[in-house]
Design a protein around this motif. Sequence first.
Motif, PDB file in Angstrom:
ATOM      1  N   ALA A  49      48.034  38.233  39.926  1.00  0.00           N
ATOM      2  CA  ALA A  49      49.408  38.319  39.420  1.00  0.00           C
ATOM      3  C   ALA A  49      49.574  39.610  38.633  1.00  0.00           C
ATOM      4  N   TYR A  60      52.974  37.706  42.489  1.00  0.00           N
ATOM      5  CA  TYR A  60      51.882  36.743  42.597  1.00  0.00           C
ATOM      6  C   TYR A  60      51.272  36.765  43.989  1.00  0.00           C
ATOM      7  N   ASP A  62      50.038  34.787  47.115  1.00  0.00           N
ATOM      8  CA  ASP A  62      50.675  33.591  47.693  1.00  0.00           C
ATOM      9  C   ASP A  62      49.981  32.296  47.276  1.00  0.00           C
ATOM     10  N   LYS A  65      51.257  31.103  43.765  1.00  0.00           N
ATOM     11  CA  LYS A  65      52.688  30.962  43.487  1.00  0.00           C
ATOM     12  C   LYS A  65      53.039  29.511  43.203  1.00  0.00           C
TER      13      LYS A  65
END
Length: 124
Positions: A49, A60, A62, A65
């Motif tokens: 991040a 972020y 994936d 997230k």
Amino acid sequence: QVQLIESGGGLVQAGGSLRLSCSVSGRTFSNYAMGWFRQAPGKEREFVASISWRGLKTFYQDSVKGRFTISRDNAKNTAYLQMNTLKPEDTAVYYCAADAFGLGSSGKEEYEYWGQGTQVTVSS
């Protein structure tokens, strides 16, 4: 010279939460984008991040997230990574990094300064 010190790592059960902190000293913290990266044993260091130097944008990976949240408190010269619903695959050493006037790049080569890392272990 910028110094970064991470804290807040530890051992947690799957589904639990941790909050990592990155305390920055040496330069004007608000001028730096902050990133969090992690490295699991035998794997490359990967982006987790980031937050831009003005704090207006966050990014972020994936897989995190909706579970992780990055933030910054310029008054305390500290960046945070709130990690919820942790999974065993989140186990890694987590590093914070600083990029002068950065926009929150996911590329580790963009970051000039790095902390020593903090271990996060998620048990199943």
